[in-house]
Design an enzyme around this catalytic site. Structure first.
Site, PDB file in Angstrom:
ATOM      1  N   TYR A 143       0.478  -1.052  -0.124  1.00  0.00           N
ATOM      2  CA  TYR A 143       0.052   0.200   0.026  1.00  0.00           C
ATOM      3  C   TYR A 143       0.883   1.302  -0.359  1.00  0.00           C
ATOM      4  O   TYR A 143       0.433   2.298  -0.657  1.00  0.00           O
ATOM      5  CB  TYR A 143      -1.024  -0.282   1.409  1.00  0.00           C
ATOM      6  CG  TYR A 143      -2.261  -0.724   1.523  1.00  0.00           C
ATOM      7  CD1 TYR A 143      -2.327  -1.962   0.133  1.00  0.00           C
ATOM      8  CD2 TYR A 143      -3.392   0.234   0.969  1.00  0.00           C
ATOM      9  CE1 TYR A 143      -3.640  -3.071   0.535  1.00  0.00           C
ATOM     10  CE2 TYR A 143      -4.606  -0.786   1.257  1.00  0.00           C
ATOM     11  CZ  TYR A 143      -4.204  -1.610   1.133  1.00  0.00           C
ATOM     12  OH  TYR A 143      -5.939  -2.692   0.175  1.00  0.00           O
ATOM     13  N   LYS A 194       2.844 -15.004   2.264  1.00  0.00           N
ATOM     14  CA  LYS A 194       3.570 -16.119   0.824  1.00  0.00           C
ATOM     15  C   LYS A 194       5.067 -16.119   0.578  1.00  0.00           C
ATOM     16  O   LYS A 194       5.468 -15.796  -0.176  1.00  0.00           O
ATOM     17  CB  LYS A 194       3.117 -15.716  -0.889  1.00  0.00           C
ATOM     18  CG  LYS A 194       1.052 -15.619  -0.498  1.00  0.00           C
ATOM     19  CD  LYS A 194       1.591 -16.699  -1.150  1.00  0.00           C
ATOM     20  CE  LYS A 194       1.334 -16.984  -2.420  1.00  0.00           C
ATOM     21  NZ  LYS A 194       0.633 -18.347  -2.995  1.00  0.00           N
ATOM     22  N   ASP A 227      -2.900 -18.236   0.151  1.00  0.00           N
ATOM     23  CA  ASP A 227      -3.889 -18.946  -0.766  1.00  0.00           C
ATOM     24  C   ASP A 227      -4.793 -19.713   0.592  1.00  0.00           C
ATOM     25  O   ASP A 227      -5.748 -19.787   0.284  1.00  0.00           O
ATOM     26  CB  ASP A 227      -3.266 -19.180  -1.628  1.00  0.00           C
ATOM     27  CG  ASP A 227      -2.278 -20.006  -1.761  1.00  0.00           C
ATOM     28  OD1 ASP A 227      -1.281 -19.738  -0.494  1.00  0.00           O
ATOM     29  OD2 ASP A 227      -1.780 -20.986  -3.048  1.00  0.00           O
ATOM     30  N   ASP A 255     -12.240  -9.040   3.906  1.00  0.00           N
ATOM     31  CA  ASP A 255     -13.420  -9.298   3.611  1.00  0.00           C
ATOM     32  C   ASP A 255     -14.150 -10.271   3.594  1.00  0.00           C
ATOM     33  O   ASP A 255     -15.374 -10.477   3.929  1.00  0.00           O
ATOM     34  CB  ASP A 255     -13.423  -8.581   2.579  1.00  0.00           C
ATOM     35  CG  ASP A 255     -13.529  -7.067   1.999  1.00  0.00           C
ATOM     36  OD1 ASP A 255     -14.116  -6.575   2.951  1.00  0.00           O
ATOM     37  OD2 ASP A 255     -13.820  -6.094   0.930  1.00  0.00           O
TER      38      ASP A 255
HETATM   39  C1  IPM Z   1     -10.715  -1.395   4.074  1.00  0.00           C
HETATM   40  C2  IPM Z   1     -10.364  -0.371   2.207  1.00  0.00           C
HETATM   41  C3  IPM Z   1      -9.690   0.285   2.223  1.00  0.00           C
HETATM   42  C4  IPM Z   1      -8.106  -0.614   2.479  1.00  0.00           C
HETATM   43  C5  IPM Z   1     -10.058   0.973   1.270  1.00  0.00           C
HETATM   44  C6  IPM Z   1     -10.788   2.072   1.283  1.00  0.00           C
HETATM   45  C7  IPM Z   1      -8.337   1.951   1.102  1.00  0.00           C
HETATM   46  O1  IPM Z   1     -10.385  -1.058   1.471  1.00  0.00           O
HETATM   47  O2  IPM Z   1     -10.147  -0.521   4.928  1.00  0.00           O
HETATM   48  O3  IPM Z   1     -10.141  -2.544   4.305  1.00  0.00           O
HETATM   49  O4  IPM Z   1      -7.858  -1.038   1.038  1.00  0.00           O
HETATM   50  O5  IPM Z   1      -7.397  -0.854   3.434  1.00  0.00           O
HETATM   51 MG    MG Z   2     -11.242  -3.718   2.554  1.00  0.00          MG
END
Ligand code: IPM
Ligand code: MG
Length: 370
Positions: A143, A194, A227, A255
């Site tokens: 990131y 990984k 994975d 997620d």
């Molecule tokens: C999260 C979101 C953020 C990320 C975005 C909005 C930048 O997806 O907090 O998981 O990727 O960290």
């Molecule tokens: Mg996210």
């Protein structure tokens, strides 16, 4: 009465302001009924800030965030700002806050509440009782790694590149958060990377292993490739207690884990920095769901993830375990009573608005403190 508990509320875009409105009612309730008052400031972030001030987060707001005990964040982004370049996207608000405040440990719990066990797309017998914590590194990795960019090659075509980088220090400090949490839970930590493909992943594994031997030999440590972890989370999620992983893998896996619980609309998160000499940690709390522009303004969003984020804030920033548990209990009982927002609607339940859900939580709180 002056209070030393300083909060900065940043509702952001989309459903952020709606769900934050319901949290404000819980905060008012705490003030009135529990005599816990907060010094609350509010400001603009994300698209709302781009519209008003031309930038996703101003330096003044970052400074305000640094000066408070905790930040309660809503969500940012929406189609209106999707065409902006990387230099000025709503998402920069949250990325800048994580980076500038040094919030390197993003705690993302995935808990299956019994009244919602049927809301998961997985079988109830696979997810019932799930209580998992993902610790995602949140100020490093791909990131933020340099070099990054898009360059034009001699033949006129382009090449985009980002860099995954982790130092010993970055790995150790986030792994410590994972080990410490594991000790307070089931004492098991799974470190995910990984190492079979990436040098930074191999270093991650070596550093976590050495730290384990040095400082946490009592914690049960395992290692898993990312994975395989994704697969295991769907196959048998209850095998995990605490997972610690990199920024990008943590983004994906959290997620995924959230859907084990049935809805993104239910899950809170905390992002913590290092503790200073007085033991105070900078901290930001936000729901995992985004700004959900498709349902924004309709009054149907689920306010529970934002409320549960506030409960985490009480627990981690102010050590108010009882009050945190009280809010969590109230949310669970509202669900048990059969009220549901659209995202978690189930046969036989009553579908309610954001506001009615918020009112119901406050009513439950009244009952316990009556
Ligand atoms: C999260 C979101 C953020 C990320 C975005 C909005 C930048 O997806 O907090 O998981 O990727 O960290
Ligand atoms: Mg996210």
């Amino acid at each position: 009465m002056a209070s030393n508990k300083k909060l900065l509320v940043l509702p952001g875009d989309g459903i952020g302001p709606e769900v934050m409105g319901e949290v404000r009612r819980v905060i008012d309730w705490m003030d009135k009924r529990r005599h816990v008052s907060f010094d609350i400031g509010e400001d603009l972030v994300g698209g709302a800030s781009i519209d008003a001030r031309g930038i996703a987060i101003t330096e003044a707001v970052v400074e305000r965030a640094k000066s408070v005990d905790a930040v309660l964040f809503g969500s940012v982004g929406g189609p209106k700002w999707d065409t902006l370049g990387f230099a000025n996207r709503p998402e920069l608000a949250i990325l800048t806050l994580r980076k500038e405040l040094g919030l390197f440990a993003n705690l993302r719990p995935a808990t299956v509440l019994e009244p919602l066990v049927d809301a998961s797309t997985l079988k109830p017998e696979v997810v019932r009782g799930l209580d998992l914590m993902i610790v995602r590194e949140s100020t490093g990795g791909i990131y933020f790694g340099e070099p990054r960019g898009v360059e034009t090659l001699p033949d006129g075509s382009k090449r985009g590149f980002n860099t995954e980088t982790y130092s010993t220090m970055e790995i150790e400090r986030v792994a410590r958060v994972g080990f410490d949490l594991a000790r307070k839970r089931q004492n098991r930590l799974c470190s995910v990377e990984k190492a079979n493909v990436m040098e930074s992943g191999l270093l991650w594994r070596q550093v976590v292993t050495a730290l384990h031997q040095r400082e946490y030999p009592d914690v049960e440590l395992s290692h898993m490739y990312a994975d395989n972890c994704a697969m295991q989370l769907v196959r048998n999620p209850r095998q995990f207690d605490v997972i610690v992983t990199t920024n990008l893998f943590g983004d994906l896996l959290s997620d995924l884990a959230s859907m084990l619980t049935g809805s993104l609309g239910m899950l809170p998160s905390a992002t913590l920095g290092l503790a200073d000499e007085s033991g105070r940690r900078r901290a930001l709390y936000e729901p995992i769901h985004g700004s959900a522009p498709d349902i924004a303004g309709k009054g149907i969003a689920n306010p529970l993830a934002q409320m549960l984020s506030f409960a985490m804030l009480l627990r981690y920033s102010f050590d108010m375990e009882d009050d945190a548990a009280m809010i969590e209990g109230a949310c669970t009982r509202v669900l048990a009573s059969g009220l549901r927002t659209a995202d978690i609607m189930a046969p036989g339940c009553a579908r309610v608005s954001t506001h009615v859900m918020g009112e119901a939580v406050v009513r439950e709180l009244d009952k316990v403190s009556a």
